[in-house]
Design a protein around this motif. Sequence first.
Motif, PDB file in Angstrom:
ATOM      1  N   LEU A   1     -16.249  -3.816 -16.138  1.00  0.00           N
ATOM      2  CA  LEU A   1     -16.345  -2.719 -17.037  1.00  0.00           C
ATOM      3  C   LEU A   1     -17.989  -2.461 -16.444  1.00  0.00           C
TER       4      LEU A   1
ATOM      5  N   ASN B   1     -13.842   1.873 -24.949  1.00  0.00           N
ATOM      6  CA  ASN B   1     -13.987   0.596 -24.047  1.00  0.00           C
ATOM      7  C   ASN B   1     -13.796  -1.061 -24.788  1.00  0.00           C
TER       8      ASN B   1
ATOM      9  N   MET C   1     -14.742   2.121 -18.289  1.00  0.00           N
ATOM     10  CA  MET C   1     -13.880   0.897 -17.397  1.00  0.00           C
ATOM     11  C   MET C   1     -13.206   1.555 -16.421  1.00  0.00           C
TER      12      MET C   1
ATOM     13  N   SER D   1     -21.621   3.624 -20.780  1.00  0.00           N
ATOM     14  CA  SER D   1     -20.804   2.087 -20.161  1.00  0.00           C
ATOM     15  C   SER D   1     -19.296   3.150 -20.156  1.00  0.00           C
TER      16      SER D   1
ATOM     17  N   TYR E   1     -17.339  -7.571 -13.734  1.00  0.00           N
ATOM     18  CA  TYR E   1     -19.220  -6.751 -14.885  1.00  0.00           C
ATOM     19  C   TYR E   1     -19.278  -5.863 -14.061  1.00  0.00           C
TER      20      TYR E   1
END
Length: 328
Positions: free
Chosen positions: A107, A143, A121, A119, A27
């Motif tokens: 992510l 996502n 990926m 956001s 992340y």
Amino acid sequence: MIKRYYLIFILMFLPGILLSHEMRPAYLHIKQVNETTYNVFWKIPRRGDMVIRLSPVFPQSESLTEIVMPKLMEGAMLYSYSLTTSNPLEGQDLIIDGLQKTMIDVLVNVDYLNGEKVSFMLKPDDPEKIIPGKMSTFLVIKNYTVLGVEHIWFGIDHLLFVLALIIITKGFKKIVKTITAFTIAHSITLSMAVLGFANLPGPPVEAVIALSIVFLAIEIVKNASGQETITSKKPWLVAFTFGLLHGFGFAGALAEVGLPQTDIPLALAFFNVGVELGQIAFVLVVLLVIRALSYKKNWPLIIKKIPAYAIGSIAAFWTIERIAGFWF
């Protein structure tokens, strides 16, 4: 019966199950502080003392400096950086160095100074992307659906629980009812935990999830010996009860990844959709394998118990490992 035909399936995949462990996505959270400075929080999954060698690279930026010492977290390592760039981050390349050598996704969440949040990926076969300035609804849906599917497929403990339910449940309609009860239950607690209405500490939840699989393995052995148990009579009730607990496990994984603050309901809904799609696909594969092996009629009693012993042994190991993790 289903349990009679499952043996070959479990023996085929047992080595992979024994060696597998859920590996959650990495992340990357980027938060703009002013026109030229960003705080960067980088969380990498780990198992034990092993931390995957990954690092974010911003080719057009002037500096990426560590601002605090790395923090050891449950199942992850957290790094904090300050990023300085003379040009807007929007439109710049982002590369995760080393990602192509792994099997995990990353992510990325970006919070801009004007309140805009995006956001996206990054994957092992696609470790580089241009940072967008706006987040589309389609991207949120895509996502978090993918994250949900990946979580259930890499969550070996959840899959073993579902497999145990299938083994002990007789009849297609009863299987559908049982899996539906499990789905409803974990959807309830997943939503409640993510929205802040209920919560349980992660380590005990993971330990009891493993223990729930041990319980089902014992029930399978009893059932194979001709004993009726609560699970064989009312598998939907057991599935619903333990499903509530598994939902907290799903919530813990989602909390580690994070949710886009402006699209929490949407992201949560499609993470759940992804979990269900992955679960349905897994159940269908199991049922197809069982159907393909249905030519075999009479298994000896000891053979019928082997899947339960295999599942129970793996789950017992996880239980001990997770309880030991409370202190080590």
